[in-house]
Write a protein that holds these residues in place. Structure first.
Motif, PDB file in Angstrom:
ATOM      1  N   ARG A  12       0.756  -1.272  -0.012  1.00  0.00           N
ATOM      2  CA  ARG A  12      -0.005  -0.044   0.228  1.00  0.00           C
ATOM      3  C   ARG A  12       0.930   1.189  -0.082  1.00  0.00           C
ATOM      4  O   ARG A  12       0.647   2.303  -0.409  1.00  0.00           O
ATOM      5  N   ASN A  13       1.979   1.279   0.503  1.00  0.00           N
ATOM      6  CA  ASN A  13       2.698   2.437   0.918  1.00  0.00           C
ATOM      7  C   ASN A  13       3.827   2.726  -0.287  1.00  0.00           C
ATOM      8  O   ASN A  13       4.723   1.646  -0.451  1.00  0.00           O
ATOM      9  N   ARG A  14       3.583   3.322  -1.342  1.00  0.00           N
ATOM     10  CA  ARG A  14       4.539   3.485  -2.448  1.00  0.00           C
ATOM     11  C   ARG A  14       6.027   3.807  -2.295  1.00  0.00           C
ATOM     12  O   ARG A  14       6.726   3.578  -2.763  1.00  0.00           O
ATOM     13  N   ARG A  15       6.144   4.609  -1.091  1.00  0.00           N
ATOM     14  CA  ARG A  15       7.485   4.916  -0.743  1.00  0.00           C
ATOM     15  C   ARG A  15       8.363   3.922  -0.558  1.00  0.00           C
ATOM     16  O   ARG A  15       9.655   4.101  -0.572  1.00  0.00           O
ATOM     17  N   ILE A  16       7.884   2.572  -0.173  1.00  0.00           N
ATOM     18  CA  ILE A  16       8.574   1.497   0.229  1.00  0.00           C
ATOM     19  C   ILE A  16       9.249   0.774  -0.964  1.00  0.00           C
ATOM     20  O   ILE A  16      10.341   0.377  -1.015  1.00  0.00           O
ATOM     21  N   THR A  17       8.317   0.623  -1.950  1.00  0.00           N
ATOM     22  CA  THR A  17       8.806  -0.128  -3.181  1.00  0.00           C
ATOM     23  C   THR A  17       9.074   0.842  -4.574  1.00  0.00           C
ATOM     24  O   THR A  17       9.582   0.469  -5.556  1.00  0.00           O
ATOM     25  N   GLY A  18       8.570   2.039  -4.341  1.00  0.00           N
ATOM     26  CA  GLY A  18       8.502   2.829  -5.526  1.00  0.00           C
ATOM     27  C   GLY A  18       7.425   2.809  -6.475  1.00  0.00           C
ATOM     28  O   GLY A  18       7.642   3.135  -7.545  1.00  0.00           O
ATOM     29  N   LEU A  19       6.575   1.537  -6.232  1.00  0.00           N
ATOM     30  CA  LEU A  19       5.399   1.356  -7.360  1.00  0.00           C
ATOM     31  C   LEU A  19       4.045   1.293  -6.388  1.00  0.00           C
ATOM     32  O   LEU A  19       3.839   1.125  -5.165  1.00  0.00           O
ATOM     33  N   SER A  20       3.189   1.750  -7.278  1.00  0.00           N
ATOM     34  CA  SER A  20       1.667   1.377  -6.617  1.00  0.00           C
ATOM     35  C   SER A  20       1.319   0.089  -6.826  1.00  0.00           C
ATOM     36  O   SER A  20       1.778  -0.713  -7.142  1.00  0.00           O
ATOM     37  N   ALA A  21       0.166   0.029  -5.759  1.00  0.00           N
ATOM     38  CA  ALA A  21      -0.504  -1.197  -5.662  1.00  0.00           C
ATOM     39  C   ALA A  21      -0.834  -1.975  -6.669  1.00  0.00           C
ATOM     40  O   ALA A  21      -0.679  -3.241  -6.904  1.00  0.00           O
ATOM     41  N   VAL A 290      20.310  -2.691 -13.609  1.00  0.00           N
ATOM     42  CA  VAL A 290      19.936  -1.510 -14.507  1.00  0.00           C
ATOM     43  C   VAL A 290      18.653  -1.789 -15.219  1.00  0.00           C
ATOM     44  O   VAL A 290      17.826  -1.198 -15.292  1.00  0.00           O
ATOM     45  N   GLN A 291      18.588  -2.854 -15.870  1.00  0.00           N
ATOM     46  CA  GLN A 291      17.375  -3.352 -16.908  1.00  0.00           C
ATOM     47  C   GLN A 291      16.131  -3.444 -16.054  1.00  0.00           C
ATOM     48  O   GLN A 291      15.019  -3.258 -16.565  1.00  0.00           O
ATOM     49  N   ALA A 292      16.573  -4.081 -14.945  1.00  0.00           N
ATOM     50  CA  ALA A 292      15.286  -4.312 -13.948  1.00  0.00           C
ATOM     51  C   ALA A 292      14.845  -2.840 -13.737  1.00  0.00           C
ATOM     52  O   ALA A 292      13.452  -2.639 -13.626  1.00  0.00           O
ATOM     53  N   VAL A 293      15.435  -2.058 -13.139  1.00  0.00           N
ATOM     54  CA  VAL A 293      15.128  -0.621 -12.432  1.00  0.00           C
ATOM     55  C   VAL A 293      14.387  -0.082 -13.695  1.00  0.00           C
ATOM     56  O   VAL A 293      13.492   0.735 -13.340  1.00  0.00           O
ATOM     57  N   ALA A 294      15.124   0.112 -14.921  1.00  0.00           N
ATOM     58  CA  ALA A 294      14.583   0.728 -15.894  1.00  0.00           C
ATOM     59  C   ALA A 294      13.191   0.114 -16.005  1.00  0.00           C
ATOM     60  O   ALA A 294      12.105   1.085 -16.698  1.00  0.00           O
ATOM     61  N   GLY A 295      12.962  -1.242 -16.513  1.00  0.00           N
ATOM     62  CA  GLY A 295      11.682  -1.576 -16.784  1.00  0.00           C
ATOM     63  C   GLY A 295      10.686  -1.357 -15.582  1.00  0.00           C
ATOM     64  O   GLY A 295       9.326  -0.958 -15.810  1.00  0.00           O
ATOM     65  N   LEU A 296      10.903  -1.521 -14.298  1.00  0.00           N
ATOM     66  CA  LEU A 296      10.125  -0.924 -13.228  1.00  0.00           C
ATOM     67  C   LEU A 296       9.560   0.356 -13.374  1.00  0.00           C
ATOM     68  O   LEU A 296       8.648   0.875 -13.084  1.00  0.00           O
ATOM     69  N   LEU A 297      10.674   1.337 -13.650  1.00  0.00           N
ATOM     70  CA  LEU A 297      10.603   2.799 -13.892  1.00  0.00           C
ATOM     71  C   LEU A 297       9.427   3.077 -15.011  1.00  0.00           C
ATOM     72  O   LEU A 297       8.320   3.902 -14.767  1.00  0.00           O
ATOM     73  N   ASP A 304       0.967   5.714 -14.331  1.00  0.00           N
ATOM     74  CA  ASP A 304       0.683   7.057 -13.818  1.00  0.00           C
ATOM     75  C   ASP A 304       0.220   7.906 -15.033  1.00  0.00           C
ATOM     76  O   ASP A 304      -0.922   8.476 -14.853  1.00  0.00           O
ATOM     77  N   LEU A 305       0.647   7.872 -16.382  1.00  0.00           N
ATOM     78  CA  LEU A 305      -0.013   8.636 -17.524  1.00  0.00           C
ATOM     79  C   LEU A 305      -1.367   7.859 -17.777  1.00  0.00           C
ATOM     80  O   LEU A 305      -2.023   8.921 -18.135  1.00  0.00           O
ATOM     81  N   THR A 306      -1.420   6.774 -17.883  1.00  0.00           N
ATOM     82  CA  THR A 306      -2.912   6.274 -18.269  1.00  0.00           C
ATOM     83  C   THR A 306      -3.966   6.457 -16.866  1.00  0.00           C
ATOM     84  O   THR A 306      -4.854   6.894 -17.396  1.00  0.00           O
ATOM     85  N   SER A 307      -3.520   6.778 -15.817  1.00  0.00           N
ATOM     86  CA  SER A 307      -4.323   7.053 -14.818  1.00  0.00           C
ATOM     87  C   SER A 307      -4.760   8.318 -15.019  1.00  0.00           C
ATOM     88  O   SER A 307      -5.901   8.857 -14.748  1.00  0.00           O
ATOM     89  N   ALA A 308      -3.620   9.449 -15.250  1.00  0.00           N
ATOM     90  CA  ALA A 308      -4.103  10.740 -15.544  1.00  0.00           C
ATOM     91  C   ALA A 308      -4.895  11.036 -16.655  1.00  0.00           C
ATOM     92  O   ALA A 308      -5.783  12.047 -16.625  1.00  0.00           O
TER      93      ALA A 308
END
Length: 311
Positions: A12-21, A290-297, A304-308
């Motif tokens: 639930r807390n996005r600050r922990i993983t950097g990702l939404s639920a 590097v590639q894992a983080v880029a994919g997650l980002l 976020d763009l789709t939600s907006a």
């Protein structure tokens, strides 16, 4: 292993993983069956003295394995800390991260729901088809110095920062959205050499018309790619240049820098994941990290763009 309440708090807390639920749920649904399939294939492939399914059972379910990997990448938490948090042995966390991290790296960068870019060829084709401008830049990640007496020990020393580092090439669109991160190379490799080794020059020279913005480290690619790579203007006069020339040159340089600043923003978002701020583990894992983080980002950026747009 963590309880349901702790697991829910992490998700639930996005600050922990950097990702939404929602993004974490998507990763669990996609990677869970793939991880189970690879695990079963690994178990079935080795010589056995007892039946498949016998023996000790996993204490760490896949959801917890994924969450431990995300926390490790986001905050650089050590395996010992994660082992205490998830109430398992350190070797369990090490094995879990080693299994999940390649799955994340193989996903590629998400540019829209259901569309991913995994190779540089796919990125070039995407930019050509969409007519968008791409921006490339190299970034360095500090790593531990190789042990004394090891062959090619000095190749990790960056000529720019004078520190031991690995280098990756980042490619974003004009809005700063992540499109591609290359495998890591030793820090002594020049930006333009890295791009050539990745095959960027040949892909652009033989590919569709497009514009790729780059800094002075890539000067020379423009001539090799038919002008598709745009770098800062050269100084035509170095001695006794008139004042008007200095003003024009500085104005052109700043205009180019303003257009390519979004790739710096993209790199800054990458470095927010502490695993890329400074890596103290094995250098052999840097490409996957590097590639894992880029994919997650990129996945979170797309979500976020789709939600907006739906609001």
């Amino acid at each position: 292993m963590v309880g349901n309440a702790s697991r829910a708090a992490i998700v639930r807390n996005r600050r922990i993983t950097g990702l939404s639920a929602d993004v974490i749920a998507e990763l669990v649904a996609e990677l869970g069956p793939l991880w189970h399939e690879r695990h079963q294939a690994k178990v079935a492939s080795r010589p056995r003295k007892r039946a498949v399914g016998a023996g000790a059972k996993h204490r760490l379910v896949f959801v917890d394995r994924l969450l431990a990997t995300l926390v490790h990448l986001r905050h650089g938490a050590t395996h010992d800390v994660l082992a205490c948090w998830f109430d398992v042995d350190r070797s369990t966390i090490t094995r879990a991260i080693g299994e999940v991290r390649p799955l994340l790296a193989e996903r590629g960068c998400t540019v829209s729901p259901g569309v991913r870019l995994r190779t540089l060829t796919e990125v070039v084709d995407h930019l050509g088809a969409s007519g968008k401008t791409g921006i490339i830049d190299g970034t360095e990640i500090r790593v531990r110095r190789p042990a004394a007496g090891r062959q090619d020990r000095d190749k990790f020393i960056s000529g720019k920062s004078k520190q031991n580092a690995v280098k990756t090439m980042v490619l974003t669109d004009a809005d700063g959205r992540m499109l591609f991160c290359s495998p890591a190379r030793p820090g002594s490799c020049a930006d333009i050499t890295h791009a050539r080794q990745l095959g960027l020059a040949s892909l652009l020279a033989n590919g569709p018309a497009m514009e790729i913005l780059a800094d002075a480290g890539y000067q020379g690619l423009g001539a090799q790619t038919g002008g598709r790579v745009v770098t800062p203007p050269h100084r035509k006069s170095n001695k006794n240049a008139p004042d008007w020339y200095e003003e024009v040159h500085e104005r052109q340089r700043k205009a180019h820098s303003s257009r390519r600043i979004r790739v710096e923003h993209g790199i800054a978002h990458l470095k927010n994941w502490r695993a890329l701020a400074r890596h103290l583990g094995r250098r052999e894992h840097m490409s996957d990290i590097v590639q894992a983080v880029a994919g997650l980002l990129s996945l979170q950026q797309t979500a976020d763009l789709t939600s907006a747009r739906q609001m």
